[in-house]
Scaffold this active site. Structure first.
Site, PDB file in Angstrom:
ATOM      1  CG  HIS A 174       6.756  -0.418   2.986  1.00 11.33           C
ATOM      2  ND1 HIS A 174       7.337  -1.626   2.626  1.00 11.33           N
ATOM      3  CD2 HIS A 174       7.653   0.195   3.782  1.00 11.33           C
ATOM      4  CE1 HIS A 174       8.523  -1.720   3.214  1.00 11.33           C
ATOM      5  NE2 HIS A 174       8.748  -0.631   3.906  1.00 11.33           N
ATOM      6  CD  GLU A 207       9.777   3.349   2.885  1.00 10.72           C
ATOM      7  OE1 GLU A 207       9.731   4.184   3.797  1.00 10.72           O
ATOM      8  OE2 GLU A 207      10.389   2.280   2.973  1.00 10.72           O
TER       9      GLU A 207
END
Ligand SMILES: *[C@@H]1O[C@H](CO)[C@@H](O)[C@H](O)[C@H]1NC(C)=O
Ligand SMILES: *[C@@H]1O[C@H](CO)[C@@H](O)[C@H](O)[C@H]1NC(C)=O
Ligand SMILES: *[C@@H]1O[C@H](CO)[C@@H](O)[C@H](O)[C@H]1NC(C)=O
Length: 384
Positions: A191, A345
């Site tokens: 992340h 992501e």
């Protein structure tokens, strides 16, 4: 200590003193790996990346990931913003109603987002745990974590590893691995909040150019839970099949949650192929380009609509930002505004466990004796 820190934080927040350092625990030591033209630092907390230096078009090293200068803050201010630079898991993104079924047994996970969904593995997802440093070389570092059966409601004791490495081709590679002793679900991701301008000329990423060769995205409702449909991007703000600046259609992109403007969507790659680049982004100002190869079939792209000016821009960033100045006192502290970054992501289709119609391979199921693996590589170069 966790609880005490949160109480101090709440009080501090109420008093408007959120940025006052809370002297509740020791700073985490940064572990640095480097190769020609690239250097990255990590901490055990969340297996988090704290700094990533690559050269801009003038050969000046720039730190292109968001974070805290003071590593204590990753833990003390874990929600500002969440998941900062960390590994998310054991099941990335959302689980509808915090509910899923494996082999006839229903499981419940914490509703840590708006009381209606599980986000990134629950209240104490992998991003909030202290990982163990397993191995460290000059160009690579490996963190490990064991999460017990029942942690955050998930079945099975799982062991996970994440290996980060860099090489002389200005690449950052991530290899994830996981095993379980009882059938469970697993989907890991990284992340990182990116700003390829390193805040040298602009506070937002509006002018960053993005290319995602994805012809479909996962349609979601207001709580960002899939409706089950995979929809064509053609003619919508979500069409990045030809490169375009992130800011160009951002105001027309509204499928990012209740009353939200911007991107927070799962893009389905048209031709998933781990040998080819499946995404490129660059900042015209610094020329820094990020190109990603992955063995995953999808990307979540988030344009940082939730950033609200409370996260300080690191001292290593900004026009004067450099390694030399990392410890310098800054007169004009600036904060990351809304749309001041983006997150990419690499992952499976989101909430695949609750959408079996997409196919078993997208459900994220992991059985004893099997191994979860994922590989992603981030290549940096100068865009001409
Ligand atoms: C949501 O989960 C709760 C249990 O946590 C369950 O009682 C309820 O039926 C679920 N709702 C839906 C719509 O699945
Ligand atoms: C979630 O629900 C609980 C109990 O109904 C409530 O006290 C809490 O404020 C809610 N939290 C959020 C973030 O909505
Ligand atoms: C992680 O380590 C920090 C620093 O030692 C500590 O304050 C914190 O409670 C730990 N977190 C967990 C979840 O154990």
């Amino acid at each position: 200590m966790q609880i005490v820190s949160s109480l101090i934080l709440v009080t501090a927040a109420a008093a408007g003193l959120l940025m006052t350092p809370v002297n509740a625990c020791e700073p985490y030591k940064k572990h640095t790996i480097k190769a020609k033209g690239i250097e990255a630092s990590f901490i055990e907390y969340g297996a988090t990346i704290t700094n990533l230096w690559v050269n801009d078009k003038d050969g000046v090293p720039r730190d292109i990931v968001l974070g805290w200068d003071d590593t204590k803050q990753y833990n003390l201010q874990a929600g500002l913003p969440g998941f900062l630079g960390a590994v998310v898991g054991r099941y990335a993104n959302r689980i509808a109603n915090g509910t899923f079924t494996i082999d006839g047994t229903e499981y419940h996970t914490p509703l840590n987002e708006n009381n209606i969904t599980t986000l990134h593995g629950g209240d104490m997802g992998f991003n909030r745990l202290n990982w163990t440093l397993v191995d460290k070389g000059k160009q690579d570092i490996t963190f490990g974590l064991t999460s017990a059966n029942g942690d955050e409601g998930f079945p099975g004791t799982v062991d996970v590893r994440v290996k980060y490495s860099v090489n002389d081709n200005q690449e950052w590679h991530i290899d994830y691995q996981g095993t379980t002793d009882k059938e469970t679900i697993m989907m890991l991701s990284q992340h990182t909040y990116w700003n390829l301008d390193a805040f040298t000329t602009s506070d937002t990423v509006d002018d960053h150019v993005l290319w995602i060769p994805a012809d479909k995205y996962v349609k979601t409702d207001g709580s960002l839970i899939p409706t089950g449909e995979l929809v064509e991007v053609d003619g919508t703000a979500l069409d990045f099949q030809k490169e375009k600046p992130i800011g160009r259609d951002l105001k027309e992109a509204k499928e990012c949650g209740f009353d939200c403007v911007g991107y927070d969507n799962c893009f389905i790659l048209s031709d998933p192929n781990k040998e080819e680049y499946q995404l490129k982004a660059y900042a015209p100002s610094t020329g820094i380009q990020l190109a990603i190869k992955t063995d995953q079939p999808a990307f979540q792209f988030y344009s940082c609509g939730g950033l609200d000016g409370t996260l300080p821009i690191k001292k290593t960033q900004g026009p004067e930002g450099s390694k030399k100045h990392a410890h310098r006192r800054r007169q004009d502290q600036k904060y990351v505004p809304q749309y001041g970054c983006f997150v990419l992501e690499t992952e499976e289709y989101i909430d695949g466990i609750n959408n079996p119609q997409w196919g078993k391979e997208h459900m994220g199921l992991l059985k004893p004796g099997e191994e979860y693996t994922q590989h992603a590589e981030y290549h940096f170069s100068i865009h001409h």
